[in-house]
Scaffold this motif. Structure first.
Motif, PDB file in Angstrom:
ATOM      1  N   ASP A 286     -16.667   9.640   1.127  1.00 32.17           N
ATOM      2  CA  ASP A 286     -15.252   9.361   0.851  1.00 32.17           C
ATOM      3  C   ASP A 286     -14.432   9.355   2.134  1.00 32.17           C
ATOM      4  O   ASP A 286     -14.715  10.107   3.081  1.00 32.17           O
ATOM      5  N   ILE A 287     -13.397   8.526   2.141  1.00 29.98           N
ATOM      6  CA  ILE A 287     -12.449   8.481   3.255  1.00 29.98           C
ATOM      7  C   ILE A 287     -11.098   8.962   2.743  1.00 29.98           C
ATOM      8  O   ILE A 287     -10.610   8.491   1.711  1.00 29.98           O
ATOM      9  N   VAL A 288     -10.500   9.902   3.450  1.00 32.79           N
ATOM     10  CA  VAL A 288      -9.139  10.366   3.159  1.00 32.79           C
ATOM     11  C   VAL A 288      -8.254   9.984   4.336  1.00 32.79           C
ATOM     12  O   VAL A 288      -8.606  10.221   5.496  1.00 32.79           O
ATOM     13  N   VAL A 289      -7.113   9.383   4.039  1.00 33.67           N
ATOM     14  CA  VAL A 289      -6.137   9.051   5.072  1.00 33.67           C
ATOM     15  C   VAL A 289      -5.251  10.281   5.257  1.00 33.67           C
ATOM     16  O   VAL A 289      -4.329  10.532   4.482  1.00 33.67           O
ATOM     17  N   ALA A 290      -5.546  11.062   6.290  1.00 31.36           N
ATOM     18  CA  ALA A 290      -4.878  12.343   6.489  1.00 31.36           C
ATOM     19  C   ALA A 290      -3.472  12.189   7.056  1.00 31.36           C
ATOM     20  O   ALA A 290      -2.632  13.074   6.882  1.00 31.36           O
ATOM     21  N   GLU A 291      -3.213  11.097   7.759  1.00 32.98           N
ATOM     22  CA  GLU A 291      -1.879  10.813   8.300  1.00 32.98           C
ATOM     23  C   GLU A 291      -1.700   9.309   8.434  1.00 32.98           C
ATOM     24  O   GLU A 291      -2.614   8.606   8.856  1.00 32.98           O
ATOM     25  N   THR A 292      -0.533   8.849   8.099  1.00 32.72           N
ATOM     26  CA  THR A 292      -0.092   7.501   8.457  1.00 32.72           C
ATOM     27  C   THR A 292       1.405   7.438   8.174  1.00 32.72           C
ATOM     28  O   THR A 292       1.905   8.138   7.289  1.00 32.72           O
ATOM     29  N   GLY A 293       2.123   6.642   8.929  1.00 35.12           N
ATOM     30  CA  GLY A 293       3.559   6.576   8.721  1.00 35.12           C
ATOM     31  C   GLY A 293       4.228   5.628   9.696  1.00 35.12           C
ATOM     32  O   GLY A 293       3.559   4.925  10.472  1.00 35.12           O
ATOM     33  N   TRP A 294       5.563   5.634   9.666  1.00 35.95           N
ATOM     34  CA  TRP A 294       6.352   4.729  10.514  1.00 35.95           C
ATOM     35  C   TRP A 294       7.704   5.384  10.769  1.00 35.95           C
ATOM     36  O   TRP A 294       8.343   5.877   9.827  1.00 35.95           O
ATOM     37  N   PRO A 295       8.198   5.401  11.998  1.00 34.84           N
ATOM     38  CA  PRO A 295       9.482   6.056  12.283  1.00 34.84           C
ATOM     39  C   PRO A 295      10.680   5.223  11.848  1.00 34.84           C
ATOM     40  O   PRO A 295      10.663   3.992  11.922  1.00 34.84           O
TER      41      PRO A 295
ATOM     42  N   ASP B 288      14.696  -0.022   7.894  1.00 36.79           N
ATOM     43  CA  ASP B 288      14.073  -1.078   7.096  1.00 36.79           C
ATOM     44  C   ASP B 288      12.569  -1.157   7.343  1.00 36.79           C
ATOM     45  O   ASP B 288      11.784  -1.380   6.407  1.00 36.79           O
ATOM     46  N   TYR B 289      12.152  -0.976   8.587  1.00 37.79           N
ATOM     47  CA  TYR B 289      10.729  -1.044   8.920  1.00 37.79           C
ATOM     48  C   TYR B 289       9.972   0.132   8.294  1.00 37.79           C
ATOM     49  O   TYR B 289       8.892  -0.044   7.717  1.00 37.79           O
ATOM     50  N   ALA B 290      10.536   1.334   8.416  1.00 34.59           N
ATOM     51  CA  ALA B 290       9.879   2.521   7.855  1.00 34.59           C
ATOM     52  C   ALA B 290       9.802   2.430   6.337  1.00 34.59           C
ATOM     53  O   ALA B 290       8.767   2.762   5.736  1.00 34.59           O
ATOM     54  N   ALA B 291      10.892   1.989   5.711  1.00 33.69           N
ATOM     55  CA  ALA B 291      10.900   1.850   4.252  1.00 33.69           C
ATOM     56  C   ALA B 291       9.882   0.817   3.802  1.00 33.69           C
ATOM     57  O   ALA B 291       9.189   1.002   2.788  1.00 33.69           O
ATOM     58  N   ALA B 292       9.785  -0.278   4.560  1.00 33.02           N
ATOM     59  CA  ALA B 292       8.819  -1.320   4.198  1.00 33.02           C
ATOM     60  C   ALA B 292       7.398  -0.790   4.311  1.00 33.02           C
ATOM     61  O   ALA B 292       6.588  -0.941   3.378  1.00 33.02           O
ATOM     62  N   TYR B 293       7.059  -0.148   5.436  1.00 31.68           N
ATOM     63  CA  TYR B 293       5.687   0.307   5.625  1.00 31.68           C
ATOM     64  C   TYR B 293       5.296   1.348   4.581  1.00 31.68           C
ATOM     65  O   TYR B 293       4.294   1.199   3.868  1.00 31.68           O
ATOM     66  N   ASN B 294       6.075   2.424   4.477  1.00 33.09           N
ATOM     67  CA  ASN B 294       5.678   3.506   3.590  1.00 33.09           C
ATOM     68  C   ASN B 294       5.769   3.112   2.120  1.00 33.09           C
ATOM     69  O   ASN B 294       4.925   3.507   1.309  1.00 33.09           O
ATOM     70  N   GLY B 295       6.782   2.318   1.760  1.00 33.38           N
ATOM     71  CA  GLY B 295       6.871   1.856   0.382  1.00 33.38           C
ATOM     72  C   GLY B 295       5.710   0.949   0.013  1.00 33.38           C
ATOM     73  O   GLY B 295       5.083   1.105  -1.050  1.00 33.38           O
ATOM     74  N   ASN B 296       5.391   0.006   0.886  1.00 38.56           N
ATOM     75  CA  ASN B 296       4.265  -0.896   0.637  1.00 38.56           C
ATOM     76  C   ASN B 296       2.932  -0.155   0.678  1.00 38.56           C
ATOM     77  O   ASN B 296       2.005  -0.467  -0.085  1.00 38.56           O
TER      78      ASN B 296
ATOM     79  N   VAL C 254      12.415  10.575  20.348  1.00 39.95           N
ATOM     80  CA  VAL C 254      13.260  10.169  19.228  1.00 39.95           C
ATOM     81  C   VAL C 254      12.418   9.636  18.079  1.00 39.95           C
ATOM     82  O   VAL C 254      12.641   9.978  16.910  1.00 39.95           O
ATOM     83  N   SER C 255      11.446   8.798  18.379  1.00 44.19           N
ATOM     84  CA  SER C 255      10.620   8.242  17.303  1.00 44.19           C
ATOM     85  C   SER C 255       9.824   9.334  16.594  1.00 44.19           C
ATOM     86  O   SER C 255       9.745   9.350  15.358  1.00 44.19           O
ATOM     87  N   GLU C 256       9.261  10.273  17.346  1.00 44.21           N
ATOM     88  CA  GLU C 256       8.491  11.342  16.720  1.00 44.21           C
ATOM     89  C   GLU C 256       9.366  12.244  15.848  1.00 44.21           C
ATOM     90  O   GLU C 256       8.881  12.840  14.885  1.00 44.21           O
ATOM     91  N   GLN C 257      10.640  12.334  16.172  1.00 43.54           N
ATOM     92  CA  GLN C 257      11.561  13.143  15.380  1.00 43.54           C
ATOM     93  C   GLN C 257      11.957  12.468  14.084  1.00 43.54           C
ATOM     94  O   GLN C 257      12.552  13.111  13.207  1.00 43.54           O
ATOM     95  N   ASN C 258      11.615  11.195  13.918  1.00 43.04           N
ATOM     96  CA  ASN C 258      12.146  10.428  12.800  1.00 43.04           C
ATOM     97  C   ASN C 258      11.070   9.764  11.942  1.00 43.04           C
ATOM     98  O   ASN C 258      11.252   8.647  11.457  1.00 43.04           O
ATOM     99  N   PHE C 259       9.976  10.469  11.725  1.00 41.93           N
ATOM    100  CA  PHE C 259       8.948   9.983  10.810  1.00 41.93           C
ATOM    101  C   PHE C 259       9.176  10.474   9.383  1.00 41.93           C
ATOM    102  O   PHE C 259       8.425  10.122   8.478  1.00 41.93           O
ATOM    103  N   GLY C 260      10.180  11.301   9.148  1.00 42.03           N
ATOM    104  CA  GLY C 260      10.354  11.943   7.858  1.00 42.03           C
ATOM    105  C   GLY C 260      10.832  11.030   6.742  1.00 42.03           C
ATOM    106  O   GLY C 260      11.590  10.092   6.960  1.00 42.03           O
ATOM    107  N   LEU C 261      10.377  11.352   5.521  1.00 36.95           N
ATOM    108  CA  LEU C 261      10.881  10.686   4.325  1.00 36.95           C
ATOM    109  C   LEU C 261      12.222  11.284   3.905  1.00 36.95           C
ATOM    110  O   LEU C 261      13.026  10.628   3.236  1.00 36.95           O
TER     111      LEU C 261
END
Length: 356
Positions: A259-268, A281-289, A324-331
């Motif tokens: 099995d493969i588990v995706v332990a992390e993925t995201g977009w700032p 808009d980019y973060a919403a698109a990536y994580n929503g999709n 700045v980007s690392e500070q803004n990966f949150g949902l």
């Protein structure tokens, strides 16, 4: 007059219909705490439980306050993490047993702990001593769990995509880095196969896109963007291509069924001035999709019909991260306000049954 059995069946049906439609979803999130403005764990857990459809949470330590906050919470499983700095020590059984007694055993009766992640992206550190102790620590912790009569917790370790060689394109040619393939990854995959634990990876299309591949990285197109010249399979998003490259590398050693588990993925949702491809808009698109894609059951071109347990990075914006980007990966913001909507808030729909 309806019989009691019919009434009971209708009552059960009504209860089923008013439950959130998202209940079948498998949404995981990384709960990081590199911030000085986050709410206390008991508020966080109550929010996750009552307001979201998140049912898997991964933390980057064994914070006792967080583990205690999840006590008695049903329907949410936890992944805890061994810091990289503890890996060498935990390759010794006595230390592994002590670590388990100090950090997990007191919580097991009331807290649902699913995985222990041994370190994070250890191979990416290039620390040879740490890397050579990674599998021994995983083996020893597994033995310590067995000796403590704990069978439900599995042991793994998350890897960055830096584990793949630079020639892992097309996806069908994916392979592990030379020098690490036979010495490190073949034994690790054998461990996963024996223990039925998952191979954890951290794919980030955010780190791999260019101006011409932004929509491909964001799942923002249904058009075929890439055709694997070997398999002739079509790719419409970079996430699938990255996972298939990992799968190809695993399959080369005969472990394609692990099995493969995706332990992390995201977009700032924010970044440095003039940083391209970064924003709400980019973060919403990536994580929503992403969430829609992994829960669709479509799988990937090389792994059709597989659903990958996937942990979005991250739950909150973390204001003590280094950029700045690392500070803004949150949902979510620290006050629980959504940074953007990705469809993980609970919504109930009630249906009226009309008896004929």
């Amino acid at each position: 007059m309806l019989g009691s059995r019919v009434v009971h069946q209708l009552y059960f049906l009504i209860l089923t219909l008013i439950l959130p439609f998202s209940a079948a979803y498998q949404v995981g999130v990384n709960y990081g705490t590199v911030a000085n403005n986050l709410p206390p764990p008991h508020q966080v857990v109550n929010f996750i439980k009552t307001k979201t459809i998140i049912n898997h949470v991964k933390i980057f330590d064994t914070n006792h306050d967080i583990l205690a906050a999840f006590s008695g919470i049903t329907g949410i499983s936890l992944t805890v993490t061994v810091p990289n700095s503890d890996i060498i020590s935990l390759s010794k059984l006595s230390n592994a047993r002590s670590w388990l007694s100090d950090n997990l055993l007191p919580f097991l009766l009331t807290t649902s702990i699913r995985y222990i992640a041994v370190g994070n992206e250890v191979v990416a550190t290039s620390d040879k001593t740490l890397i050579t102790h990674l599998l021994p620590a995983m083996e020893t912790l597994t033995l310590a769990l067995h000796l403590a009569n704990v069978s439900r917790i599995l042991v793994s370790t998350p890897h960055s995509l830096g584990i793949l060689s630079g020639s892992s394109e097309p996806p069908s040619s994916g392979k592990f880095r030379k020098g690490y393939d036979k010495a490190i990854f073949s034994p690790i995959l054998d461990f996963h196969n024996r223990t039925k634990s998952p191979f954890m990876v951290n794919p980030y299309p955010y780190f791999g896109f260019g101006p011409e591949t932004l929509n491909y990285a964001l799942f923002n197109t249904n058009d075929v963007v890439y055709v694997d010249p070997v398999t002739k399979l079509n790719y419409t998003n970079m996430f699938d291509a990255q996972l298939d490259a990992v799968y190809s590398a695993m399959k080369r050693f005969g472990y394609g069924d692990v099995d493969i588990v995706v332990a992390e993925t995201g977009w700032p949702s924010a970044g440095e001035p003039n940083q391209t491809g970064v924003g709400l808009d980019y973060a919403a698109a990536y994580n929503g999709n992403l969430i829609k894609h992994v829960n669709s059951g479509k799988g990937t071109p090389l792994m059709p019909n597989r659903v990958f347990e996937t942990y979005v990075f991250s739950l909150f914006n973390e204001n003590l991260k280094s950029s700045v980007s690392e500070q803004n990966f949150g949902l979510f913001k620290p006050d629980f306000t959504p940074v953007y909507d990705v469809g993980i808030m609970k919504t109930n729909k009630v249906y009226t049954l009309q008896l004929l």
